[in-house]
Enzyme design. Structure first.
Site, PDB file in Angstrom:
ATOM      1  N   LEU A   1       0.831  -1.209   0.000  1.00  0.00           N
ATOM      2  CA  LEU A   1       0.000   0.000   0.000  1.00  0.00           C
ATOM      3  C   LEU A   1       0.859   1.250   0.000  1.00  0.00           C
ATOM      4  CD1 LEU A   1      -2.896  -0.868   2.441  1.00  0.00           C
ATOM      5  CD2 LEU A   1      -3.057  -0.307   0.020  1.00  0.00           C
TER       6      LEU A   1
ATOM      7  N   ASP B   1      -0.242  -7.939  -3.772  1.00  0.00           N
ATOM      8  CA  ASP B   1       0.128  -6.518  -3.824  1.00  0.00           C
ATOM      9  C   ASP B   1      -0.014  -5.953  -5.237  1.00  0.00           C
ATOM     10  OD1 ASP B   1       0.566  -5.814  -1.213  1.00  0.00           O
ATOM     11  OD2 ASP B   1       2.630  -6.529  -1.200  1.00  0.00           O
TER      12      ASP B   1
ATOM     13  N   ILE C   1      16.793 -14.572   6.055  1.00  0.00           N
ATOM     14  CA  ILE C   1      17.891 -15.201   5.312  1.00  0.00           C
ATOM     15  C   ILE C   1      17.599 -15.223   3.822  1.00  0.00           C
ATOM     16  CG2 ILE C   1      19.029 -17.427   4.894  1.00  0.00           C
ATOM     17  CD1 ILE C   1      18.909 -17.929   7.855  1.00  0.00           C
TER      18      ILE C   1
ATOM     19  N   LYS D   1      14.812  11.879  17.028  1.00  0.00           N
ATOM     20  CA  LYS D   1      15.658  10.819  17.596  1.00  0.00           C
ATOM     21  C   LYS D   1      15.897   9.730  16.536  1.00  0.00           C
ATOM     22  CE  LYS D   1      14.548   7.883  21.208  1.00  0.00           C
ATOM     23  NZ  LYS D   1      13.782   7.760  22.432  1.00  0.00           N
TER      24      LYS D   1
ATOM     25  N   CYS E   1     -16.774 -17.543 -10.890  1.00  0.00           N
ATOM     26  CA  CYS E   1     -15.947 -18.707 -11.211  1.00  0.00           C
ATOM     27  C   CYS E   1     -16.559 -19.974 -10.598  1.00  0.00           C
ATOM     28  CB  CYS E   1     -14.511 -18.455 -10.790  1.00  0.00           C
ATOM     29  SG  CYS E   1     -13.357 -19.447 -11.741  1.00  0.00           S
TER      30      CYS E   1
ATOM     31  N   GLY F   1     -18.423 -20.095  -8.140  1.00  0.00           N
ATOM     32  CA  GLY F   1     -19.792 -19.694  -7.819  1.00  0.00           C
ATOM     33  C   GLY F   1     -20.712 -19.785  -9.027  1.00  0.00           C
TER      34      GLY F   1
ATOM     35  N   HIS G   1     -13.072 -13.743 -13.352  1.00  0.00           N
ATOM     36  CA  HIS G   1     -12.967 -13.021 -12.069  1.00  0.00           C
ATOM     37  C   HIS G   1     -13.052 -11.515 -12.309  1.00  0.00           C
ATOM     38  CE1 HIS G   1     -11.912 -16.336  -9.354  1.00  0.00           C
ATOM     39  NE2 HIS G   1     -11.353 -16.874 -10.418  1.00  0.00           N
TER      40      HIS G   1
ATOM     41  N   GLU H   1     -13.662  -9.213 -10.333  1.00  0.00           N
ATOM     42  CA  GLU H   1     -13.119  -8.393  -9.233  1.00  0.00           C
ATOM     43  C   GLU H   1     -11.692  -7.947  -9.511  1.00  0.00           C
ATOM     44  OE1 GLU H   1     -13.646 -11.616  -9.225  1.00  0.00           O
ATOM     45  OE2 GLU H   1     -12.315 -12.731  -7.874  1.00  0.00           O
TER      46      GLU H   1
END
Ligand code: GLN
Length: 557
Positions: free
Chosen positions: A25, A77, A153, A228, A386, A388, A525, A527
């Site tokens: 974000l 993301d 790592i 600081k 999909c 659904g 999809h 969305e």
């Protein structure tokens, strides 16, 4: 067109202290601010885990798998990147350590390394750099987010690669932004900066001095504390920013803009910083989101209901549609397995619409069928995405067409005399443009679905043709099974219309019930393509239907 002369500027976004601070974000918000100033931006994600891509990862653990137009299964993301900037992400915008190693090992097997010892430095780091720098010539800013936190790592080769890029290109072309946490300790009534100091120390120990620190905090960080942090982390105090918890994610660019984060970034690159960009559209959506005129409740009947990020794009698409209609969309997530026994009226009390999202596997299917049956018979708006859609077809085939054994081959092969059952089946061959694809049930699981954008033709006069206002659309897919076109005629005769098909006419892409106020199932999809400034037409229409349903309910009461 690139606004900047010379090569693009790179901004690397790293994280420290804890994971899940919202680097995606942060990167998206900064990109949106730069874009608002007229720059061309590109966002990329580097994931240090060893999966080749997130396609095989459990969304309960890792969150949603975001599918790009060009058919890559990527980190969620990338969904934020698209929603915040409106720029379609590409396959080349997400890389994992797994992909790097798999490329490296196949090169090694081919003898490409000409007898050299193959090592993390330089071979792995070179491949990472190649990925970061590829296809960037026309960009003004490339923002690269490194997954995980500094000190992991598996992240080390990635940090080393971005260090080398800064070393080679010079600081006038590269900026490092580090996101950390400044926790509030209630007992001491204090914000603590020590974890941030340690995190920056860790980063500096591998040769990276951050240029900007973005401190996540649940309350205002006083100037004295920011000073600081600046002193101990070796940067000017104007480079320490706070990222306070926001009520909505679309507020984040506004918060950054208030603090002039974008100005600081441009100054770093020695660029002019004319007046602040116009962010009115961001203010507008935040206001609409925070002050809705009404509300509707959508029941989402699914399986992965434990993890907030498993259906990220769906959550967002519903919000976008709510913003468009000025209503709050309450999402009532329900686990499908609870539906097999309970009284449906009670269960769906207060619900204005029902949605069954994408999913995999047989668990919970009976519950989903029961929920869809309830939506169909009680004329409650239903949206099947999909899985659904596939289950809506099963429900209809079983309960209206009367094929009791109707099922999907996803839940087991049909044998012997069960010839009437496979209403949903494995797609073994299909085409995308000129490319043919073949699959069989024994294939690898990773990357073998029908993935990415495919065209679909809409049947004139259908509800979806009206909603889209177009004859043909492109939507993104991620599935292995398809509705069997051989059943289309029979289903249509009893009321389920196939209102969208692939150009070949072989793959049903959309079904709807003309006799129902709003009942649509889509194989793709939608969305994934919804944006805050351009809500997806299907979601927008679905929420409109939910508003209609909520009004009808009020009249009855
Ligand atoms: N499991 C179904 C299939 O593979 C649906 C997938 C999905 O909902 N994304 O076809």
């Amino acid at each position: 067109m690139s606004k900047l002369a010379g090569k693009p500027r790179f901004i690397f976004i790293t994280g420290g202290v804890v994971s899940s601070l919202g680097k995606g974000l942060a990167a998206s918000s900064l990109a949106a601010l730069l874009q608002a100033r007229g720059f061309k931006v590109r966002l990329r994600k580097l994931d240090p885990y060893l999966n080749v891509d997130p396609g095989t990862m459990n969304p309960n653990q890792h969150g949603e798998v975001f599918v790009t137009e060009d058919g890559a299964e990527t980190d969620l993301d990338l969904g934020h990147y698209e929603r915040f900037t409106g720029v379609d992400a590409k396959r080349s915008d997400n890389i994992t350590a797994g992909r790097i190693y798999s490329t490296l090992l196949s090169k090694e097997r081919k003898g490409d390394y000409l007898g050299h010892t193959v090592q993390v430095i330089p071979h792995v780091t070179d491949l990472i750099k190649e990925f970061i720098l590829s296809e960037t010539a026309t960009e003004d800013f490339v923002l690269c987010e490194i997954g995980g936190t500094v000190g992991d790592i598996e992240g080390l080769p990635f940090f080393e690669a971005i260090r080398q890029i800064g070393y080679k290109m010079g600081r006038s072309k590269v900026l490092y932004m580090h996101l950390t946490l400044v926790p509030y300790i209630a007992a001491a009534k204090e914000l603590k900066t020590k974890p941030t100091q340690h995190s920056v120390k860790e980063l500096r120990s591998i040769g990276i001095q951050p240029d900007i620190l973005l401190c996540r905090a649940e309350r205002e960080i006083p100037l004295s504390e920011r000073r600081k942090v600046a002193l101990f982390c070796n940067l000017p105090e104007e480079s320490v920013f706070q990222a306070l918890d926001a009520r909505s994610i679309y507020q984040v660019p506004l918060h950054y803009s208030e603090q002039k984060l974008d100005v600081r970034v441009l100054e770093h690159f020695g660029m002019d910083t004319p007046e602040a960009p116009d962010l009115q559209k961001w203010h507008d959506i935040v206001n609409r989101f925070e002050q809705p005129a009404g509300e509707v409740t959508v029941a989402i009947v699914g399986k992965y209901t434990g993890m907030g990020d498993a259906y990220k794009s769906l959550n967002e698409a519903l919000d976008h549609a709510g913003i468009a209609h000025n209503v709050r969309v309450n999402q009532r997530w329900m686990d499908a397995k609870d539906f097999e026994t309970l009284d449906m009226h009670k269960k769906f009390k207060g619900v204005d619409a029902i949605l069954v999202p994408g999913g995999f596997g047989e668990r919970g299917v009976l519950g989903k069928i029961a929920a869809i049956n309830y939506a169909r018979e009680n004329k409650i708006p239903y949206f099947g995405i999909c899985f659904g859609m596939q289950i809506a077809v099963l429900e209809f085939a079983r309960n209206v067409l009367g094929i009791k054994e109707a099922n999907s081959t996803e839940f087991g092969e049909f044998k012997g005399k069960d010839k009437r059952g496979p209403v949903i089946g494995l797609m073994t061959e299909w085409k995308k443009g000129d490319v043919s694809y073949k699959r069989s049930s024994g294939d690898d699981l990773g990357g073998t679905m029908r993935l990415g954008s495919y065209p679909c033709q809409l049947v004139p006069g259908s509800l979806v043709a009206k909603i889209y206002g177009k004859k043909s659309i492109h939507e993104r897919h991620r599935h292995r099974y398809e509705m069997n076109i051989a059943y289309a005629r029979e289903l249509e005769k009893v009321g389920l219309q196939v209102s969208g098909v692939s150009p070949s006419g072989k793959l049903p892409e959309i079904v709807e019930l003309p006799a129902h106020p709003w009942f649509v199932g889509v194989q793709f999809h939608p969305e994934l393509k919804s944006r805050p400034f351009a809500p997806h037409p299907l979601f927008s229409s679905f929420i409109e239907a939910a508003i209609g349903q909520s009004k009808r309910k009020e009249e009855v009461l």
